[in-house]
Scaffold this motif. Sequence first.
Motif, PDB file in Angstrom:
ATOM      1  N   GLY A  19      -6.336   9.672   8.378  1.00 13.94           N
ATOM      2  CA  GLY A  19      -7.105   8.353   7.880  1.00 13.94           C
ATOM      3  C   GLY A  19      -8.323   7.051   7.576  1.00 13.94           C
ATOM      4  N   ALA A  20      -9.162   8.387   8.224  1.00 12.05           N
ATOM      5  CA  ALA A  20     -10.660   8.625   7.497  1.00 12.05           C
ATOM      6  C   ALA A  20     -10.409   8.801   5.851  1.00 12.05           C
ATOM      7  CB  ALA A  20     -11.611   9.697   8.255  1.00 12.05           C
ATOM      8  N   VAL A  21      -9.944   9.692   5.510  1.00 14.63           N
ATOM      9  CA  VAL A  21      -9.659  10.111   3.737  1.00 14.63           C
ATOM     10  C   VAL A  21      -9.377   8.443   3.256  1.00 14.63           C
ATOM     11  CG1 VAL A  21      -8.723  11.619   2.218  1.00 14.63           C
ATOM     12  CG2 VAL A  21      -9.883  12.362   4.182  1.00 14.63           C
ATOM     13  N   PHE A  22      -8.744   7.269   3.810  1.00  8.83           N
ATOM     14  CA  PHE A  22      -7.167   7.274   3.254  1.00  8.83           C
ATOM     15  C   PHE A  22      -9.038   5.179   2.931  1.00  8.83           C
ATOM     16  CE2 PHE A  22      -5.298   2.538   3.527  1.00  8.83           C
ATOM     17  CZ  PHE A  22      -4.654   2.474   2.210  1.00  8.83           C
ATOM     18  N   ILE A  23      -9.172   5.641   4.457  1.00 10.56           N
ATOM     19  CA  ILE A  23     -10.241   4.175   4.046  1.00 10.56           C
ATOM     20  C   ILE A  23     -11.550   5.090   3.130  1.00 10.56           C
ATOM     21  CG2 ILE A  23     -11.998   3.481   5.590  1.00 10.56           C
ATOM     22  CD1 ILE A  23     -10.137   3.918   7.952  1.00 10.56           C
ATOM     23  N   GLY A  29     -13.027   2.999  -4.186  1.00 11.75           N
ATOM     24  CA  GLY A  29     -12.488   1.922  -5.161  1.00 11.75           C
ATOM     25  C   GLY A  29     -10.837   2.970  -6.047  1.00 11.75           C
ATOM     26  N   GLN A  30     -11.007   3.411  -5.617  1.00 10.00           N
ATOM     27  CA  GLN A  30      -9.831   4.665  -6.471  1.00 10.00           C
ATOM     28  C   GLN A  30      -8.454   3.711  -6.462  1.00 10.00           C
ATOM     29  OE1 GLN A  30      -9.679   8.166  -7.010  1.00 10.00           O
ATOM     30  NE2 GLN A  30     -12.186   7.350  -6.514  1.00 10.00           N
ATOM     31  N   PHE A  31      -8.334   2.303  -5.263  1.00 12.13           N
ATOM     32  CA  PHE A  31      -7.536   1.919  -5.937  1.00 12.13           C
ATOM     33  C   PHE A  31      -7.481   0.555  -6.468  1.00 12.13           C
ATOM     34  CE2 PHE A  31      -6.749   4.448  -1.912  1.00 12.13           C
ATOM     35  CZ  PHE A  31      -5.782   4.892  -2.167  1.00 12.13           C
ATOM     36  N   ASP A  32      -8.579   0.204  -7.080  1.00 11.75           N
ATOM     37  CA  ASP A  32      -9.106  -0.697  -7.915  1.00 11.75           C
ATOM     38  C   ASP A  32      -7.828  -1.337  -8.832  1.00 11.75           C
ATOM     39  OD1 ASP A  32     -11.110  -1.441  -5.940  1.00 11.75           O
ATOM     40  OD2 ASP A  32     -12.472  -1.053  -6.868  1.00 11.75           O
ATOM     41  N   ASP A  33      -7.288  -0.158 -10.296  1.00  9.16           N
ATOM     42  CA  ASP A  33      -6.927  -0.272 -11.311  1.00  9.16           C
ATOM     43  C   ASP A  33      -4.969   0.404 -11.516  1.00  9.16           C
ATOM     44  OD1 ASP A  33      -5.779  -1.466 -13.729  1.00  9.16           O
ATOM     45  OD2 ASP A  33      -7.490  -0.462 -14.714  1.00  9.16           O
ATOM     46  N   LEU A  34      -5.123  -0.088 -10.661  1.00 10.12           N
ATOM     47  CA  LEU A  34      -3.992   0.559 -10.614  1.00 10.12           C
ATOM     48  C   LEU A  34      -2.546   0.529 -11.924  1.00 10.12           C
ATOM     49  CD1 LEU A  34      -2.020   0.177  -7.335  1.00 10.12           C
ATOM     50  CD2 LEU A  34      -3.146   1.825  -8.041  1.00 10.12           C
ATOM     51  N   GLU A  35      -2.686  -0.598 -12.829  1.00  8.90           N
ATOM     52  CA  GLU A  35      -2.134  -0.201 -13.963  1.00  8.90           C
ATOM     53  C   GLU A  35      -3.108   0.116 -15.446  1.00  8.90           C
ATOM     54  OE1 GLU A  35      -0.201  -4.475 -14.281  1.00  8.90           O
ATOM     55  OE2 GLU A  35      -0.214  -4.305 -12.244  1.00  8.90           O
ATOM     56  N   GLY A  36      -3.966   0.118 -14.907  1.00  7.72           N
ATOM     57  CA  GLY A  36      -5.214  -0.131 -16.151  1.00  7.72           C
ATOM     58  C   GLY A  36      -4.168   1.578 -17.654  1.00  7.72           C
ATOM     59  N   PRO A  37      -4.619   2.240 -16.306  1.00 13.09           N
ATOM     60  CA  PRO A  37      -3.814   4.112 -16.464  1.00 13.09           C
ATOM     61  C   PRO A  37      -2.694   3.911 -17.340  1.00 13.09           C
ATOM     62  CG  PRO A  37      -4.923   4.230 -14.491  1.00 13.09           C
ATOM     63  CD  PRO A  37      -4.718   3.118 -14.707  1.00 13.09           C
ATOM     64  N   ALA A  38      -1.464   3.472 -17.365  1.00 14.66           N
ATOM     65  CA  ALA A  38      -0.610   3.916 -17.432  1.00 14.66           C
ATOM     66  C   ALA A  38      -0.403   2.671 -19.112  1.00 14.66           C
ATOM     67  CB  ALA A  38       0.629   2.473 -16.468  1.00 14.66           C
ATOM     68  N   GLN A  39      -0.826   0.902 -19.116  1.00 10.42           N
ATOM     69  CA  GLN A  39      -1.087   0.549 -20.312  1.00 10.42           C
ATOM     70  C   GLN A  39      -1.912   1.306 -21.200  1.00 10.42           C
ATOM     71  OE1 GLN A  39      -2.471  -2.938 -19.145  1.00 10.42           O
ATOM     72  NE2 GLN A  39      -0.551  -3.669 -18.241  1.00 10.42           N
TER      73      GLN A  39
END
Length: 68
Positions: A19-23, A29-39
């Motif tokens: 839980g601490a690692v996820f928070i 900012g690890q989950f800010d741009d989920l679609e950018g690398p795929a595009q």
Amino acid sequence: MDILWLLVPMSVLIALGIGAVFIWSARSGQFDDLEGPAQRMLMDDDRTPEITGRPDSVDAGVTDIQRP
């Protein structure tokens, strides 16, 4: 049955660690741009490599990729 006194606290500590690692990752900012690398992968430059044709070179038979 005595092993539960060891396993239950260890599992709680592991769950708190996860839980601490996820928070931490969500706040950093690890989950800010989920679609950018795929595009960016779809917009990749797919040029075909050209054969050098120089038999005396060390890389004879290997293709060279020429970038602008």
